[in-house]
Design an enzyme around this catalytic site. Structure first.
Site, PDB file in Angstrom:
ATOM      1  CG  HIS A 278      -0.491   0.130   2.526  1.00 41.35           C
ATOM      2  ND1 HIS A 278      -0.281   1.361   3.123  1.00 41.35           N
ATOM      3  CD2 HIS A 278      -0.154  -0.794   3.465  1.00 41.35           C
ATOM      4  CE1 HIS A 278       0.150   1.185   4.366  1.00 41.35           C
ATOM      5  NE2 HIS A 278       0.246  -0.110   4.589  1.00 41.35           N
TER       6      HIS A 278
ATOM      7  CG  ASP B  57       2.538   0.737   7.992  1.00 40.92           C
ATOM      8  OD1 ASP B  57       2.189   0.176   6.933  1.00 40.92           O
ATOM      9  OD2 ASP B  57       1.830   0.765   9.013  1.00 40.92           O
TER      10      ASP B  57
ATOM     11  CD  GLU C  21      -3.113  -1.269   5.219  1.00 40.61           C
ATOM     12  OE1 GLU C  21      -3.090  -2.320   5.888  1.00 40.61           O
ATOM     13  OE2 GLU C  21      -2.741  -0.166   5.701  1.00 40.61           O
ATOM     14  CD  GLU C  22      -1.788   2.475   7.540  1.00 42.74           C
ATOM     15  OE1 GLU C  22      -2.524   1.995   8.424  1.00 42.74           O
ATOM     16  OE2 GLU C  22      -0.583   2.203   7.434  1.00 42.74           O
TER      17      GLU C  22
ATOM     18  CG  ASP D 192       1.368  -3.523   5.538  1.00 45.15           C
ATOM     19  OD1 ASP D 192       2.095  -2.522   5.692  1.00 45.15           O
ATOM     20  OD2 ASP D 192       0.129  -3.480   5.636  1.00 45.15           O
TER      21      ASP D 192
ATOM     22  CG  HIS E  65       0.343   3.663  12.363  1.00 42.62           C
ATOM     23  ND1 HIS E  65      -1.013   3.447  12.370  1.00 42.62           N
ATOM     24  CD2 HIS E  65       0.818   2.901  11.340  1.00 42.62           C
ATOM     25  CE1 HIS E  65      -1.342   2.587  11.413  1.00 42.62           C
ATOM     26  NE2 HIS E  65      -0.231   2.249  10.775  1.00 42.62           N
TER      27      HIS E  65
END
Length: 353
Positions: free
Chosen positions: A62, A178, A210-211, A233, A320
């Protein structure tokens, strides 16, 4: 790989606003392949056929990163914001950000009260994101407008990819690893296979959103027929000193081979094949079982009447956050395992349950 990773991570691409990343990947894929398409929401699909018959392998990564979006501009020029993707409110205070407006990226900081006020405050209370604000140096709404920032302008962390330690450590810190790290692996796979010396077909799918719920993969998979699918991922390590972590996945421990997460029970045939390949090729790996995350693999497995799906994971600390950390040896292990998987297929390869 390091140069590609630095370029990818420094692009601005929060969920739903991945244009910079999508355009960059399109350009790079078209320099190698003829068949590159982009769908209506920004997913990039690149196809390449090998020189021999074999299975069609879908590999997905992603493009989006967690970020924010401007919700309100206060009279004094401070910006209220909403989240794009999963954030921990505890780490938001006093972070540098970049706000993308009509005139490009502008610096900002998520504000906080000074330490001098601590004795008048509840120091243990975590302020929710809707209580916080971004300061872009403006004195008024009018000055915010002059900066080209509006309601709907997007925000990402203001950090760059750097060595953690020195070059010999092989560890990097930065934002959006990520899953720009997964995108880098997928782009390197296409480059590795450009001589077409493999069986079957590889479909490289770079997804959006995706998130915020695996949305891009659900759309991108619709027109793609495949025999087996692999999601790439980042995943979270559990090897630091917090009491709740169990040290089951280490930074520098090798590629993560997914067993289970909240979105997917990895297909046992695909999972076992990865383990056998890793042991045969002496590629470092570690089993991954964690219910706190999900990947595009979950969406892929349910598409097109069910596709045997596995996930190769890139271990990451501090996910994140503006300071995500990866180990290049883990990244190389994921790349080696992916290449071995594709090049090991032949006309007889099957991934039946």
């Amino acid at each position: 790989m390091e140069k590609l990773l630095k370029t990818l991570t420094e692009l601005h691409g929060p969920s739903g606003y991945e244009q910079e990343v999508s355009y960059y990947i399109q350009e790079k894929m078209r320099s190698v392949l003829d068949e590159v398409t982009v769908d209506g929401i920004g997913n990039v699909t690149a196809r390449m056929k090998g020189s021999k018959p074999g299975p069609t392998v879908l590999v997905t990564a992603h493009m989006d990163e967690v970020g924010f979006i401007v919700k309100k501009i206060e009279p004094n020029g401070l910006l209220r914001f909403e989240k794009l993707g999963g954030h921990d409110d505890r780490i938001l205070l006093a972070q540098k950000v970049r706000v993308k407006g009509r005139y490009g990226l502008k610096r900002g900081v998520i504000g906080t009260i000074p330490a001098h006020y601590q004795k008048f405050d509840d120091a243990g209370r975590v302020r929710k994101h809707h209580e916080l604000y971004i300061d872009v140096g403006a004195r008024s709404k009018e000055e915010v407008a002059k900066l080209g920032i509006d309601v709907g302008s997007t925000v990402t962390w203001a950090s760059e990819l750097e060595y953690l330690g020195d070059e010999e450590t092989g560890r990097f810190v930065g934002k959006s690893l990520d899953d720009r790290a997964g995108c880098a692996v997928l782009m390197k796979l296409v480059e590795e296979l450009k001589d077409r010396d493999f069986a079957g077909e590889v479909v490289a799918l770079f997804t959006v959103q995706e998130e915020v719920g695996l949305r891009g993969a659900q759309v991108g998979l619709a027109p793609v027929g495949c025999d087996v699918a692999i999601a790439l991922d980042a995943t979270v390590t559990s090897d630091t000193l917090e009491a709740l972590l169990d040290d089951t996945l280490q930074l520098g421990g090798g590629a993560g081979i997914k067993i289970l997460d909240m979105s997917l029970i990895a297909h046992p045939t695909v999972k076992d094949h990865f383990i056998q390949l890793a042991e045969k090729e002496s590629i470092p790996y570690q089993p991954e079982l964690f219910t706190g995350i999900g990947t595009d693999g979950g969406a892929v497995a349910l598409a097109n009447k069910g596709v045997p799906t596995g996930v190769l994971s890139i271990p990451s600390r501090y996910s994140h956050a503006p300071v995500e950390v990866i180990d290049m040896e883990d990244l190389r292990a994921v790349q080696q395992l992916l290449v071995a998987f594709v090049k090991g297929n032949d006309e007889e390869s099957t991934f039946a349950f």
